[in-house]
Design a protein around this motif. Structure first.
Motif, PDB file in Angstrom:
ATOM      1  N   LEU A 177      28.384  15.330  41.095  1.00 19.42           N
ATOM      2  CA  LEU A 177      28.752  15.056  39.709  1.00 19.42           C
ATOM      3  C   LEU A 177      28.194  16.105  38.748  1.00 19.42           C
ATOM      4  CD1 LEU A 177      28.204  11.185  39.577  1.00 19.42           C
ATOM      5  CD2 LEU A 177      30.356  12.418  39.918  1.00 19.42           C
ATOM      6  N   LEU A 178      26.882  16.332  38.774  1.00 23.55           N
ATOM      7  CA  LEU A 178      26.264  17.205  37.779  1.00 23.55           C
ATOM      8  C   LEU A 178      26.580  18.679  38.033  1.00 23.55           C
ATOM      9  CD1 LEU A 178      24.422  17.279  35.301  1.00 23.55           C
ATOM     10  CD2 LEU A 178      22.470  17.497  36.845  1.00 23.55           C
ATOM     11  N   ALA A 179      26.276  19.171  39.254  1.00 23.04           N
ATOM     12  CA  ALA A 179      26.499  20.592  39.536  1.00 23.04           C
ATOM     13  C   ALA A 179      27.983  20.944  39.489  1.00 23.04           C
ATOM     14  CB  ALA A 179      25.913  20.948  40.901  1.00 23.04           C
ATOM     15  N   LEU A 180      28.811  20.145  40.158  1.00 22.59           N
ATOM     16  CA  LEU A 180      30.248  20.426  40.153  1.00 22.59           C
ATOM     17  C   LEU A 180      30.824  20.256  38.748  1.00 22.59           C
ATOM     18  CD1 LEU A 180      32.497  21.228  42.123  1.00 22.59           C
ATOM     19  CD2 LEU A 180      33.019  18.798  42.399  1.00 22.59           C
ATOM     20  N   GLY A 181      30.315  19.268  38.002  1.00 25.16           N
ATOM     21  CA  GLY A 181      30.793  19.064  36.639  1.00 25.16           C
ATOM     22  C   GLY A 181      30.461  20.222  35.732  1.00 25.16           C
ATOM     23  N   ILE A 182      29.216  20.712  35.773  1.00 22.87           N
ATOM     24  CA  ILE A 182      28.842  21.853  34.936  1.00 22.87           C
ATOM     25  C   ILE A 182      29.612  23.100  35.364  1.00 22.87           C
ATOM     26  CG2 ILE A 182      26.939  23.373  34.271  1.00 22.87           C
ATOM     27  CD1 ILE A 182      25.065  20.998  34.477  1.00 22.87           C
ATOM     28  N   ALA A 183      29.840  23.251  36.672  1.00 23.45           N
ATOM     29  CA  ALA A 183      30.623  24.390  37.159  1.00 23.45           C
ATOM     30  C   ALA A 183      32.048  24.343  36.599  1.00 23.45           C
ATOM     31  CB  ALA A 183      30.652  24.387  38.688  1.00 23.45           C
ATOM     32  N   PHE A 184      32.685  23.173  36.667  1.00 23.20           N
ATOM     33  CA  PHE A 184      34.024  23.034  36.092  1.00 23.20           C
ATOM     34  C   PHE A 184      34.011  23.296  34.580  1.00 23.20           C
ATOM     35  CE2 PHE A 184      36.078  19.961  39.411  1.00 23.20           C
ATOM     36  CZ  PHE A 184      36.053  20.988  40.341  1.00 23.20           C
ATOM     37  N   LEU A 185      32.988  22.778  33.904  1.00 22.06           N
ATOM     38  CA  LEU A 185      32.908  22.904  32.453  1.00 22.06           C
ATOM     39  C   LEU A 185      32.744  24.363  32.027  1.00 22.06           C
ATOM     40  CD1 LEU A 185      32.600  21.804  29.569  1.00 22.06           C
ATOM     41  CD2 LEU A 185      30.175  21.362  30.094  1.00 22.06           C
ATOM     42  N   LEU A 186      31.734  25.041  32.548  1.00 25.79           N
ATOM     43  CA  LEU A 186      31.470  26.410  32.127  1.00 25.79           C
ATOM     44  C   LEU A 186      32.519  27.381  32.652  1.00 25.79           C
ATOM     45  CD1 LEU A 186      27.574  26.606  32.455  1.00 25.79           C
ATOM     46  CD2 LEU A 186      28.983  25.982  30.485  1.00 25.79           C
ATOM     47  N   GLY A 187      32.990  27.140  33.876  1.00 25.86           N
ATOM     48  CA  GLY A 187      34.059  27.980  34.388  1.00 25.86           C
ATOM     49  C   GLY A 187      35.343  27.799  33.596  1.00 25.86           C
ATOM     50  N   GLY A 188      35.641  26.546  33.206  1.00 20.15           N
ATOM     51  CA  GLY A 188      36.854  26.277  32.443  1.00 20.15           C
ATOM     52  C   GLY A 188      36.813  26.837  31.035  1.00 20.15           C
ATOM     53  N   LEU A 189      35.629  26.865  30.434  1.00 20.59           N
ATOM     54  CA  LEU A 189      35.519  27.453  29.102  1.00 20.59           C
ATOM     55  C   LEU A 189      35.781  28.952  29.122  1.00 20.59           C
ATOM     56  CD1 LEU A 189      32.376  25.569  27.712  1.00 20.59           C
ATOM     57  CD2 LEU A 189      34.761  25.249  27.032  1.00 20.59           C
ATOM     58  N   ARG A 190      35.476  29.578  30.238  1.00 25.81           N
ATOM     59  CA  ARG A 190      35.674  31.025  30.335  1.00 25.81           C
ATOM     60  C   ARG A 190      37.071  31.375  30.847  1.00 25.81           C
ATOM     61  NH1 ARG A 190      31.380  35.117  33.079  1.00 25.81           N
ATOM     62  NH2 ARG A 190      30.389  34.728  31.070  1.00 25.81           N
TER      63      ARG A 190
ATOM     64  N   ALA B 297      30.357   7.520  42.834  1.00 26.38           N
ATOM     65  CA  ALA B 297      30.331   8.965  42.620  1.00 26.38           C
ATOM     66  C   ALA B 297      31.260   9.691  43.592  1.00 26.38           C
ATOM     67  CB  ALA B 297      28.906   9.485  42.775  1.00 26.38           C
ATOM     68  N   VAL B 298      31.286   9.242  44.850  1.00 30.72           N
ATOM     69  CA  VAL B 298      32.162   9.870  45.832  1.00 30.72           C
ATOM     70  C   VAL B 298      33.622   9.664  45.457  1.00 30.72           C
ATOM     71  CG1 VAL B 298      32.930   9.771  48.233  1.00 30.72           C
ATOM     72  CG2 VAL B 298      30.497   9.764  47.706  1.00 30.72           C
ATOM     73  N   LEU B 299      33.969   8.454  45.009  1.00 32.02           N
ATOM     74  CA  LEU B 299      35.344   8.199  44.587  1.00 32.02           C
ATOM     75  C   LEU B 299      35.718   9.043  43.369  1.00 32.02           C
ATOM     76  CD1 LEU B 299      35.684   4.315  44.971  1.00 32.02           C
ATOM     77  CD2 LEU B 299      36.559   6.094  46.479  1.00 32.02           C
ATOM     78  N   VAL B 300      34.846   9.088  42.367  1.00 34.66           N
ATOM     79  CA  VAL B 300      35.144   9.853  41.151  1.00 34.66           C
ATOM     80  C   VAL B 300      35.204  11.347  41.448  1.00 34.66           C
ATOM     81  CG1 VAL B 300      34.269  10.507  38.876  1.00 34.66           C
ATOM     82  CG2 VAL B 300      34.213   8.111  39.591  1.00 34.66           C
ATOM     83  N   GLY B 301      34.181  11.860  42.153  1.00 29.76           N
ATOM     84  CA  GLY B 301      34.150  13.290  42.444  1.00 29.76           C
ATOM     85  C   GLY B 301      35.314  13.730  43.310  1.00 29.76           C
ATOM     86  N   GLY B 302      35.627  12.948  44.349  1.00 27.95           N
ATOM     87  CA  GLY B 302      36.739  13.298  45.212  1.00 27.95           C
ATOM     88  C   GLY B 302      38.071  13.260  44.490  1.00 27.95           C
TER      89      GLY B 302
ATOM     90  N   LYS C  70      37.649  18.319  33.038  1.00 26.35           N
ATOM     91  CA  LYS C  70      37.252  17.703  34.296  1.00 26.35           C
ATOM     92  C   LYS C  70      35.732  17.774  34.469  1.00 26.35           C
ATOM     93  CE  LYS C  70      41.351  17.984  37.242  1.00 26.35           C
ATOM     94  NZ  LYS C  70      41.860  18.426  38.558  1.00 26.35           N
ATOM     95  N   GLY C  71      35.163  18.884  34.044  1.00 27.54           N
ATOM     96  CA  GLY C  71      33.709  18.992  34.087  1.00 27.54           C
ATOM     97  C   GLY C  71      33.035  17.975  33.196  1.00 27.54           C
ATOM     98  N   VAL C  72      33.601  17.768  32.005  1.00 24.37           N
ATOM     99  CA  VAL C  72      33.062  16.742  31.097  1.00 24.37           C
ATOM    100  C   VAL C  72      33.094  15.373  31.750  1.00 24.37           C
ATOM    101  CG1 VAL C  72      33.485  15.536  28.923  1.00 24.37           C
ATOM    102  CG2 VAL C  72      33.610  18.023  29.003  1.00 24.37           C
ATOM    103  N   GLN C  73      34.175  15.045  32.442  1.00 32.81           N
ATOM    104  CA  GLN C  73      34.292  13.741  33.094  1.00 32.81           C
ATOM    105  C   GLN C  73      33.182  13.533  34.119  1.00 32.81           C
ATOM    106  OE1 GLN C  73      38.323  14.315  34.510  1.00 32.81           O
ATOM    107  NE2 GLN C  73      39.151  12.892  32.980  1.00 32.81           N
ATOM    108  N   LEU C  74      32.945  14.547  34.952  1.00 31.92           N
ATOM    109  CA  LEU C  74      31.929  14.410  35.995  1.00 31.92           C
ATOM    110  C   LEU C  74      30.530  14.319  35.394  1.00 31.92           C
ATOM    111  CD1 LEU C  74      33.282  16.960  38.643  1.00 31.92           C
ATOM    112  CD2 LEU C  74      33.434  14.463  38.704  1.00 31.92           C
ATOM    113  N   VAL C  75      30.219  15.184  34.426  1.00 27.66           N
ATOM    114  CA  VAL C  75      28.889  15.167  33.814  1.00 27.66           C
ATOM    115  C   VAL C  75      28.661  13.856  33.063  1.00 27.66           C
ATOM    116  CG1 VAL C  75      27.393  16.279  32.114  1.00 27.66           C
ATOM    117  CG2 VAL C  75      28.753  17.673  33.679  1.00 27.66           C
ATOM    118  N   ALA C  76      29.686  13.364  32.365  1.00 26.94           N
ATOM    119  CA  ALA C  76      29.546  12.105  31.626  1.00 26.94           C
ATOM    120  C   ALA C  76      29.221  10.951  32.563  1.00 26.94           C
ATOM    121  CB  ALA C  76      30.823  11.808  30.845  1.00 26.94           C
ATOM    122  N   PHE C  77      29.889  10.894  33.709  1.00 24.76           N
ATOM    123  CA  PHE C  77      29.619   9.805  34.647  1.00 24.76           C
ATOM    124  C   PHE C  77      28.214   9.926  35.230  1.00 24.76           C
ATOM    125  CE2 PHE C  77      30.354   7.563  38.796  1.00 24.76           C
ATOM    126  CZ  PHE C  77      30.456   6.295  38.242  1.00 24.76           C
ATOM    127  N   TYR C  78      27.772  11.170  35.476  1.00 24.80           N
ATOM    128  CA  TYR C  78      26.402  11.355  35.966  1.00 24.80           C
ATOM    129  C   TYR C  78      25.385  10.865  34.935  1.00 24.80           C
ATOM    130  CZ  TYR C  78      22.108  13.448  37.653  1.00 24.80           C
ATOM    131  OH  TYR C  78      20.815  13.618  38.080  1.00 24.80           O
TER     132      TYR C  78
END
Length: 361
Positions: free
Chosen positions: A98-111, A314-319, A331-339
Motif C-alpha cells: 500500500l505505502l511503497a507502491l502507492g507513493i511510487a504510483f503517486l510520484l511517478g504519475g505526477l511526473r 490490503a491484498v484485495l485493494v492492492g491487487g 491510484k497512488g492516492v488511493q493506496l496511500v489513503a487506505f494505508y
C-alpha cells in the motif's frame, strides 16, 4: 550525491546506543542512517537490473531490501518480542503493498501522467499474494479456535504450513526465472542513462555492503523500539506493524519509488509486490522455523483478527488497483489513503487491549 553525508548517522547511532542515550533519539538516528543506505541499494540494483532485466533486478532488490526486516525479526525473537515480530510481518506487507507502491504510483504519475507496466506480472503477484494470505489464515483460525486445547497439533500445523510456503516460494522462483519469464517481461522503455554503468562486481559489492549496513542499523532499532513506544505512548502492536515495518522496509520502498520516478514501472512493481511475496512465502516461514531454535517461545502463524483482516483487505485493494497494468497519481492516492486509515486504526488500539487480542487469535 549530497545525501551520503547522512552516513555519519551510522557511527552516531552506535555511539548513542552504547552510551545509553534516550531510546527515541537512538531510534530516530538509526532510522536516519538507513536513508543513504537505501539510496545505495537503489543505485546498485538499478545498475544490476540494467544488465539482468526487471524480473531478476526486482528479485535482487527485494531479497537485499528484506534483509534488514529479517535481522530485525531475528533479534526481536531472541529478545522474546514474539507479538511484535508477528505484527512487523503484517506491517511489512502493508507497507510494501500500500505505502511503497502507492507513493511510487503517486510520484511517478505526477511526473509522467500515465505509466504502463506488464499487467500479467502484476496479476501473477496479486494472485500469489492472495493465496499466501489465505494460507496464513488457516493456521490463524486453528490457533484461535483450537490452539489452547491442541498445542501440539497447532505447532505441527505451523511447521507444515511453513514448509509448504517455502516450497511454493522455490517453485515461484522457477516459474518466474526459468519456465515462464515472458510473463514478467518488461513493457516500458527505461529512461536513457547518463554515464557509464557500474560493473556487475561493483554493483553487487555495493549492494551487499549497503545491505549489511542497513541490517546493522536495523538491529540497533530493535533495542530502542520498545522503549521508544513507551516514551511516545505507542502500543507494541503499532510499533511492530508501522514503525519497525516502515523503517525495516525503507530500502526496497525507496527503490520502488525511485524506479517509478524514472518511468521504470516494471521494476518498481516487481520490487514492491515481489517483496510482499518474499515476506509471505520466505521470510515468515523462516522465522517460524528458526524461532524454535533461537527464541524463548516459538513464533506461530496465530495472527490476531485485526492483523489478518487488515492484510486481507490490503491484498484485495492492492491487487485490484495494480491489476490493469496502468498507473497514475490518483491510484497512488488511493493506496496511500487506505494505508493511513489502517495505520490510524492500529495507533488507536489501546496498549492494554493488545494481550486480549493475542488471546483471541
Amino acid at each position: 550525491m549530497s545525501i551520503y553525508w547522512l552516513l555519519i548517522a551510522m557511527p552516531a547511532a552506535a555511539a548513542l546506543d552504547i552510551t545509553g542515550a534516550a531510546a527515541p533519539l537512538v531510534f530516530f538516528v538509526a532510522a536516519l542512517a538507513i536513508v543513504p543506505l537505501a539510496t545505495l541499494i537503489v543505485h546498485s540494483t538499478e545498475h544490476l537490473a540494467a544488465r539482468t532485466g526487471p524480473a531478476i533486478g526486482g528479485l535482487l532488490n527485494a531479497t537485499f531490501g528484506n534483509l534488514p526486516e529479517l535481522i530485525i525479526a531475528m533479534v526481536a525473537l531472541r529478545a522474546g518480542l514474539v507479538a511484535m515480530v508477528r505484527a512487523s510481518l503484517v506491517g511489512a506487507l502493508l507497507a510494501n503493498l500500500l505505502l511503497a507502491l502507492g507513493i511510487a504510483f503517486l510520484l511517478g504519475g505526477l511526473r509522467h501522467r500515465v505509466q504502463e507496466y506488464n499487467p500479467a506480472a502484476a496479476r501473477s503477484y496479486a494472485t500469489t499474494m492472495l493465496l499466501a494470505t489465505l494460507s496464513l489464515l488457516v493456521p490463524s483460525t486453528f490457533h484461535r479456535l483450537l490452539g489452547d486445547d491442541s498445542p501440539r497439533h497447532g505447532a505441527a500445523l505451523d511447521i507444515g504450513v511453513a514448509v509448504v510456503l517455502l516450497a511454493a516460494y522455490a517453485l515461484y522462483l522457477v516459474f518466474m526465472l526459468r519456465t515462464h519469464p515472458e510473463i514478467f517481461a518488461e513493457v516500458t522503455v527505461p529512461e536513457a542513462e547518463h554515464g557509464a554503468h557500474w560493473s556487475v562486481a561493483r554493483a553487487g559489492a555495493t549492494l551487499l555492503a549497503a545491505s549489511i549496513g542497513a541490517a546493522w542499523m536495523s538491529e540497533t532499532l530493535v533495542g530502542a523500539a520498545e522503549a521508544t513506544g513507551h516514551a511516545l505512548g505507542m502500543s507494541p502492536l503499532f510499533i511492530g506493524i508501522v514503525l519497525l515495518a516502515v523503517v525495516g522496509g525503507a530500502a526496497e520502498s525507496g527503490s520502488a519509488i525511485a524506479m517509478a520516478r524514472k518511468d521504470q514501472m516494471d521494476l518498481s512493481v516487481g520490487i514492491a509486490m515481489g517483496s510482499c511475496l518474499q515476506i509471505a512465502l520466505f521470510v515468515a516461514p523462516v522465522l517460524v522455523l528458526s524461532s524454535r531454535l533461537i527464541a524463548p517461545e516459538p513464533l506461530t502463524f496465530g495472527f490476531n483478527r485485526l492483523e489478518i483482516g487488515a492484510l486481507f483487505m490490503a491484498v484485495l485493494v492492492g491487487g485490484t488497483v495494480a491489476a490493469d497494468g496502468r498507473s497514475n497519481w490518483y491510484k497512488g492516492v488511493q493506496l496511500v489513503a487506505f494505508y493511513l486509515i489502517l495505520a490510524t486504526m492500529f495507533y488507536l488500539v489501546p496498549a492494554e487491549t493488545v494481550p486480549t487480542l493475542a488471546r483471541y487469535r
